[in-house]
Write a protein that holds these residues in place. Sequence first.
Motif, PDB file in Angstrom:
ATOM      1  N   GLY A  15       0.800  -1.221   0.000  1.00 20.49           N
ATOM      2  CA  GLY A  15       0.000   0.000   0.000  1.00 20.49           C
ATOM      3  C   GLY A  15       0.830   1.267   0.000  1.00 20.49           C
ATOM      4  O   GLY A  15       0.415   2.288  -0.522  1.00 20.49           O
ATOM      5  N   ALA A  16       2.023   1.226   0.581  1.00 21.45           N
ATOM      6  CA  ALA A  16       2.858   2.418   0.633  1.00 21.45           C
ATOM      7  C   ALA A  16       3.593   2.624  -0.687  1.00 21.45           C
ATOM      8  O   ALA A  16       4.032   1.673  -1.328  1.00 21.45           O
ATOM      9  CB  ALA A  16       3.863   2.306   1.775  1.00 21.45           C
ATOM     10  N   THR A  17       3.696   3.847  -1.124  1.00 21.09           N
ATOM     11  CA  THR A  17       4.440   4.187  -2.328  1.00 21.09           C
ATOM     12  C   THR A  17       5.522   5.183  -1.966  1.00 21.09           C
ATOM     13  O   THR A  17       5.590   5.678  -0.843  1.00 21.09           O
ATOM     14  CB  THR A  17       3.504   4.806  -3.386  1.00 21.09           C
ATOM     15  N   ALA A  18       6.368   5.500  -2.936  1.00 20.76           N
ATOM     16  CA  ALA A  18       7.431   6.455  -2.677  1.00 20.76           C
ATOM     17  C   ALA A  18       6.861   7.799  -2.256  1.00 20.76           C
ATOM     18  O   ALA A  18       7.455   8.541  -1.480  1.00 20.76           O
ATOM     19  CB  ALA A  18       8.297   6.611  -3.924  1.00 20.76           C
ATOM     20  N   ALA A  19       5.667   8.105  -2.775  1.00 16.90           N
ATOM     21  CA  ALA A  19       5.064   9.406  -2.477  1.00 16.90           C
ATOM     22  C   ALA A  19       4.509   9.482  -1.069  1.00 16.90           C
ATOM     23  O   ALA A  19       4.465  10.557  -0.477  1.00 16.90           O
ATOM     24  CB  ALA A  19       3.969   9.710  -3.498  1.00 16.90           C
ATOM     25  N   ASN A  20       4.062   8.349  -0.513  1.00 17.82           N
ATOM     26  CA  ASN A  20       3.408   8.422   0.789  1.00 17.82           C
ATOM     27  C   ASN A  20       4.062   7.551   1.849  1.00 17.82           C
ATOM     28  O   ASN A  20       3.497   7.355   2.912  1.00 17.82           O
ATOM     29  CB  ASN A  20       1.923   8.055   0.667  1.00 17.82           C
ATOM     30  N   ALA A  21       5.260   7.030   1.565  1.00 16.34           N
ATOM     31  CA  ALA A  21       5.902   6.106   2.497  1.00 16.34           C
ATOM     32  C   ALA A  21       6.154   6.739   3.856  1.00 16.34           C
ATOM     33  O   ALA A  21       6.194   6.043   4.867  1.00 16.34           O
ATOM     34  CB  ALA A  21       7.219   5.602   1.908  1.00 16.34           C
ATOM     35  N   ASN A  22       6.332   8.058   3.908  1.00 14.85           N
ATOM     36  CA  ASN A  22       6.598   8.744   5.164  1.00 14.85           C
ATOM     37  C   ASN A  22       5.437   9.630   5.597  1.00 14.85           C
ATOM     38  O   ASN A  22       5.577  10.438   6.508  1.00 14.85           O
ATOM     39  CB  ASN A  22       7.868   9.592   5.039  1.00 14.85           C
ATOM     40  N   GLN A  23       4.292   9.473   4.944  1.00 16.06           N
ATOM     41  CA  GLN A  23       3.179  10.375   5.176  1.00 16.06           C
ATOM     42  C   GLN A  23       2.157   9.760   6.121  1.00 16.06           C
ATOM     43  O   GLN A  23       1.850   8.572   6.050  1.00 16.06           O
ATOM     44  CB  GLN A  23       2.505  10.724   3.838  1.00 16.06           C
ATOM     45  N   SER A  24       1.620  10.590   6.978  1.00 15.44           N
ATOM     46  CA  SER A  24       0.560  10.141   7.873  1.00 15.44           C
ATOM     47  C   SER A  24      -0.676   9.753   7.062  1.00 15.44           C
ATOM     48  O   SER A  24      -0.983  10.380   6.042  1.00 15.44           O
ATOM     49  CB  SER A  24       0.199  11.262   8.848  1.00 15.44           C
ATOM     50  N   PRO A  25      -1.412   8.742   7.504  1.00 13.48           N
ATOM     51  CA  PRO A  25      -2.657   8.387   6.817  1.00 13.48           C
ATOM     52  C   PRO A  25      -3.817   9.299   7.163  1.00 13.48           C
ATOM     53  O   PRO A  25      -4.924   9.115   6.656  1.00 13.48           O
ATOM     54  CB  PRO A  25      -2.915   6.968   7.316  1.00 13.48           C
ATOM     55  N   PHE A  26      -3.589  10.303   8.031  1.00 10.46           N
ATOM     56  CA  PHE A  26      -4.670  11.182   8.443  1.00 10.46           C
ATOM     57  C   PHE A  26      -5.173  12.021   7.277  1.00 10.46           C
ATOM     58  O   PHE A  26      -4.401  12.626   6.532  1.00 10.46           O
ATOM     59  CB  PHE A  26      -4.210  12.118   9.560  1.00 10.46           C
ATOM     60  N   GLY A  27      -6.486  12.060   7.145  1.00  7.92           N
ATOM     61  CA  GLY A  27      -7.129  12.942   6.179  1.00  7.92           C
ATOM     62  C   GLY A  27      -8.408  13.483   6.777  1.00  7.92           C
ATOM     63  O   GLY A  27      -9.063  12.822   7.586  1.00  7.92           O
ATOM     64  N   LEU A  28      -8.779  14.695   6.397  1.00  6.95           N
ATOM     65  CA  LEU A  28      -9.967  15.332   6.928  1.00  6.95           C
ATOM     66  C   LEU A  28     -11.051  15.354   5.854  1.00  6.95           C
ATOM     67  O   LEU A  28     -10.778  15.659   4.687  1.00  6.95           O
ATOM     68  CB  LEU A  28      -9.641  16.763   7.370  1.00  6.95           C
ATOM     69  N   ALA A  29     -12.286  15.034   6.252  1.00  4.34           N
ATOM     70  CA  ALA A  29     -13.402  14.972   5.316  1.00  4.34           C
ATOM     71  C   ALA A  29     -14.284  16.212   5.441  1.00  4.34           C
ATOM     72  O   ALA A  29     -14.483  16.736   6.536  1.00  4.34           O
ATOM     73  CB  ALA A  29     -14.232  13.718   5.581  1.00  4.34           C
ATOM     74  N   TRP A  30     -14.849  16.633   4.287  1.00  4.74           N
ATOM     75  CA  TRP A  30     -15.859  17.682   4.278  1.00  4.74           C
ATOM     76  C   TRP A  30     -17.083  17.205   3.504  1.00  4.74           C
ATOM     77  O   TRP A  30     -16.957  16.639   2.418  1.00  4.74           O
ATOM     78  CB  TRP A  30     -15.340  18.978   3.646  1.00  4.74           C
ATOM     79  N   PHE A  31     -18.265  17.467   4.039  1.00  7.47           N
ATOM     80  CA  PHE A  31     -19.549  17.130   3.416  1.00  7.47           C
ATOM     81  C   PHE A  31     -20.637  17.866   4.195  1.00  7.47           C
ATOM     82  O   PHE A  31     -20.395  18.333   5.295  1.00  7.47           O
ATOM     83  CB  PHE A  31     -19.781  15.604   3.467  1.00  7.47           C
ATOM     84  N   HIS A  32     -21.870  18.033   3.756  1.00  3.79           N
ATOM     85  CA  HIS A  32     -22.502  17.720   2.493  1.00  3.79           C
ATOM     86  C   HIS A  32     -22.682  18.980   1.661  1.00  3.79           C
ATOM     87  O   HIS A  32     -22.968  18.908   0.477  1.00  3.79           O
ATOM     88  CB  HIS A  32     -23.909  17.161   2.710  1.00  3.79           C
ATOM     89  N   LYS A  33     -22.605  20.175   2.312  1.00  2.51           N
ATOM     90  CA  LYS A  33     -22.908  21.461   1.692  1.00  2.51           C
ATOM     91  C   LYS A  33     -21.757  22.436   1.925  1.00  2.51           C
ATOM     92  O   LYS A  33     -20.889  22.195   2.765  1.00  2.51           O
ATOM     93  CB  LYS A  33     -24.197  22.050   2.299  1.00  2.51           C
ATOM     94  N   PRO A  34     -21.732  23.567   1.204  1.00 10.10           N
ATOM     95  CA  PRO A  34     -20.743  24.606   1.512  1.00 10.10           C
ATOM     96  C   PRO A  34     -20.882  25.068   2.958  1.00 10.10           C
ATOM     97  O   PRO A  34     -21.986  25.100   3.510  1.00 10.10           O
ATOM     98  CB  PRO A  34     -21.110  25.733   0.534  1.00 10.10           C
ATOM     99  N   PRO A  35     -19.776  25.427   3.617  1.00  9.92           N
ATOM    100  CA  PRO A  35     -19.842  25.840   5.028  1.00  9.92           C
ATOM    101  C   PRO A  35     -20.656  27.101   5.220  1.00  9.92           C
ATOM    102  O   PRO A  35     -20.687  27.984   4.363  1.00  9.92           O
ATOM    103  CB  PRO A  35     -18.367  26.044   5.396  1.00  9.92           C
ATOM    104  N   GLN A  36     -21.288  27.188   6.393  1.00  9.19           N
ATOM    105  CA  GLN A  36     -22.116  28.340   6.735  1.00  9.19           C
ATOM    106  C   GLN A  36     -21.588  29.074   7.956  1.00  9.19           C
ATOM    107  O   GLN A  36     -22.314  29.834   8.593  1.00  9.19           O
ATOM    108  CB  GLN A  36     -23.559  27.876   6.984  1.00  9.19           C
ATOM    109  N   ASP A  37     -20.317  28.847   8.293  1.00  9.45           N
ATOM    110  CA  ASP A  37     -19.731  29.474   9.486  1.00  9.45           C
ATOM    111  C   ASP A  37     -18.610  30.447   9.146  1.00  9.45           C
ATOM    112  O   ASP A  37     -17.812  30.801  10.009  1.00  9.45           O
ATOM    113  CB  ASP A  37     -19.208  28.396  10.433  1.00  9.45           C
ATOM    114  N   GLY A  38     -18.548  30.874   7.890  1.00 12.29           N
ATOM    115  CA  GLY A  38     -17.497  31.798   7.478  1.00 12.29           C
ATOM    116  C   GLY A  38     -16.265  31.115   6.913  1.00 12.29           C
ATOM    117  O   GLY A  38     -15.360  31.793   6.418  1.00 12.29           O
ATOM    118  N   THR A  39     -16.193  29.798   6.978  1.00 18.12           N
ATOM    119  CA  THR A  39     -15.073  29.072   6.389  1.00 18.12           C
ATOM    120  C   THR A  39     -15.088  29.252   4.875  1.00 18.12           C
ATOM    121  O   THR A  39     -16.132  29.136   4.230  1.00 18.12           O
ATOM    122  CB  THR A  39     -15.159  27.577   6.730  1.00 18.12           C
TER     123      THR A  39
END
Length: 452
Positions: A82-106
């Motif tokens: 599963g690891a490649t040269a591009a991500n061999a040292n990279q954290s698997p952490f990722g942040l998700a966004w859904f379902h609509k555009p933000p309504q808090d000024g982001t």
Amino acid sequence: MNSEATPPNGVPAFVQPTSHRIHLLIASGALLLILAITLGLLLTRFDWLSRVAPSVANVSDGSPQSLIMHDTPICVPTVAGGATAANANQSPFGLAWFHKPPQDGTTAEQVAAQSSYIHLTGAADIPFRDELRSAGYKGPILTYTGMNSIEGPGPYADGSQPCDANYTPHDNQLAFFKGDFCTYVNGHESWFLHNGAGQRLVDDYFGSGRITYMMNPADPGWRAFAMQRLTYIKDVWFYDGVWLDNVDLDLTRMTSELKNSDGKVQEYSTDAAWKQASAGWLADARKTLGDNYPVWANLVGGGLRADAWDAYAPYLDGAMDESFAVKWLDGWRSTEQWQAQIQRAGRWLAAGKGLVMVGQGAQDDTDRMRLSLASYLLVAQGDGTQSAFRYTRYDTYYEQMWLYPEYDTARQLGAPTGTCSEVSPGLWRRDFQRGYVQVDLSTHRGSLVVRP
């Protein structure tokens, strides 16, 4: 009762002893015969039970042992290679966004910079999608749509009532044009699901007054309409994939959670029949959209069993676990439930599928956030695009971006150096290149530690 388990009924009737000695010999022989037969039957029954016990244990969600697949480790090994040269040292952490555009000024720039997984909703969100692209977001952006529920006027108990052709629905389901319900849907009673009283099953989401009707996944007319609309979404809206909401794994929502649920669904008497019909719908969607167009789903119901998602897996590229590691908004999973979710997530990711794991709770409940985040990191894989996380609460309509310092800590961990393991009863840990994460189920605490 199994006839093999019925004990023998004594000495055969035709044995008629002619002397006391013969009587004793025969009686002794009969007793030995009975003991031998009984022992044989007990051994046979033990062997039968030992062979069927693993599958029997997984039949029901009612007992803790039914949740976990005991022939599979809780921490499923990482995908080989599963690891490649591009991500061999990279954290698997990722942040998700859904379902609509933000309504808090982001801003779109902030969403693009923070997120590794995004889905939006329908034609209305195409401008924000394009803003994300302009802000530099490179990953796929999927679009939300309901699978087997559509919006319309009413509620109408059946198709005999006058239909409001001017009704304009939202675009988060497949009957998204003005007048769709009256023009194409209302006249086809077989397309709908019905309760035990014969009424169309309907929901009123959050008491909004906007009615959604539950549709029959096996009906060929409904399937044809749904596939035509999925094709339109792909060819006209130009999203990178589709995200199907409320893909039910059983009948629970229909029988007990809707506006007019009464414990029955006329079209389906068993969860197995429902699951077969839904799998057929998904198979048609897969064929219609093609193998290279991602299809994700929010899989609901079916309990927390580790294998609950398996029936739909062949047709999906990814899934969402919308209440991961913790209960909805407050309360904790039992140890067995937590382990089953961890095992299910690991098996799903090991099959090469994507997964968004959502912790639900109050914004200021950082202990709850850390537990769900650390639980996610016990199984996360890839470079943040295969598995993603979000801590939020559903009754905010997912319109606010909550950011925590622990997210930066998660990115600093580097790549995992192995799978998670239970280092002591109730204490789970996974090592990374520059630290480790830990979950203590006895105290409901999650920890992220980066080495100096």
